[in-house]
Design a protein around this motif. Sequence first.
Motif: not given
Length: 427
Positions: A356-380
């Motif tokens: 319902h809020q496109p700006a938040l969708v973009l924030a989600v993408l930053l979180g799920v794309n940058i966040g996985p650098n924290l641990a091995y299992f963060g991203s495929l």
Amino acid sequence: MISADNVFGAGVSIALLIAVIAFTMTARRLPPAVVAVPAAVLVVATGLTSWSSAADELDFMAPTIGFLAAMLVVADVCARTGVFAWVGSLMSRWSRDSPNRLLRIVFAAAAIVTAILSLDATIVLLTPLAVDTARRIGARVAPVGYASAHLANSASTLMPVSNLTNLIAFSATGLTFLGFTATMAAPWIVAIVVEFIVFRVFFADDLRARPTTSGSSGTPSSSGERDTPRPPRWTLTCLGILLIGFLVAEPLGIPLVGVATIGAVLMAVPLLVAAPRSDTIHVLRAANVPFLAFVAALGVVILPVREGPLGDAVAGLIPSGSGLLALLAVAALAAVLANVLNNLPATLLLVPLVAHQPALVLAVLLGVNIGPNLAYFGSLATLLWRDVMHRQALPPPSRRYLQLGLLSVPPTLIAAVVALWISLQVS
């Protein structure tokens, strides 16, 4: 009121999701679809989600999966026609036996490859080139090796094609291809710059170490023009046309999956003409049907989680506004969920809740794309990178990866979100 059946269903679906992710992390020989597809069938067969909901989810994901298949073929053709060998020769020449210069080159190459060909191409094709170049000039491998992993995640925010998570969320942003790219350009640049600063600090000792060799026979490893392969002009030209096609497709009403498919076929034509039978089989293998089935199955497995108590609990954590604090909160939530559930399930869970809020969708993408650098299992992609490094006889220590992630993820994510907020204010 939450019923016992809802709680039980959510618990079973979470257990199935954990089993799928655990198998993905540990299995070496079998594709994750071996577990994911039966899990999806079980979710529907036991009534944890309805057949209609599963069908709707698969219908929603079909264009994304088709686009992914086409881009996997594009990346494979680039590798087979010598694009990455050409890039590797340029890295070797331009590094001039300097570890610092090589790190800058790998950062630039990884950012561009990730943005255009997706993060998987960076992991599978660029990582071995970066490692080999470091070995050839006698530099320590860790800085460029880890750079390919981090840039595959952090630099995957620029275009819808850069990451599967972007493709899943693209329609919810309400943006055109060009609009998405323009909005995410500032966060993309900021994330790369912050990552580079962190790398210079974290790997300072490795970068200061004097090269142990200087190429073969005491000569510089960048041996000159005669060792540089010719650029594959047809493939590079097709790549340029493909990017232009992405930019103009939507105003003309052409779906991105159609443009990607045409581009993949166009790039593969010379190979198919030379060896029709063998290269047709190779192209079909490059499309990686088991991985596509895994992605589709994961969308079904996550449905009971999203529709159950956990989805309601996560929805309750999402702020109603779209100011800077709201963007930071949503990005942080996405990063946490990516490291708990893996970034693909986290995207499938979060995007419908913030659509319902496109700006938040973009924030989600930053979180799920940058966040996985924290641990091995963060991203495929990070799991795949670990396998690539093992094949290079360079198993990355978990502790060092976590230390680098703790140092890089918070400032990179915060800076990228601030850049996103400024970008949204300007646009």
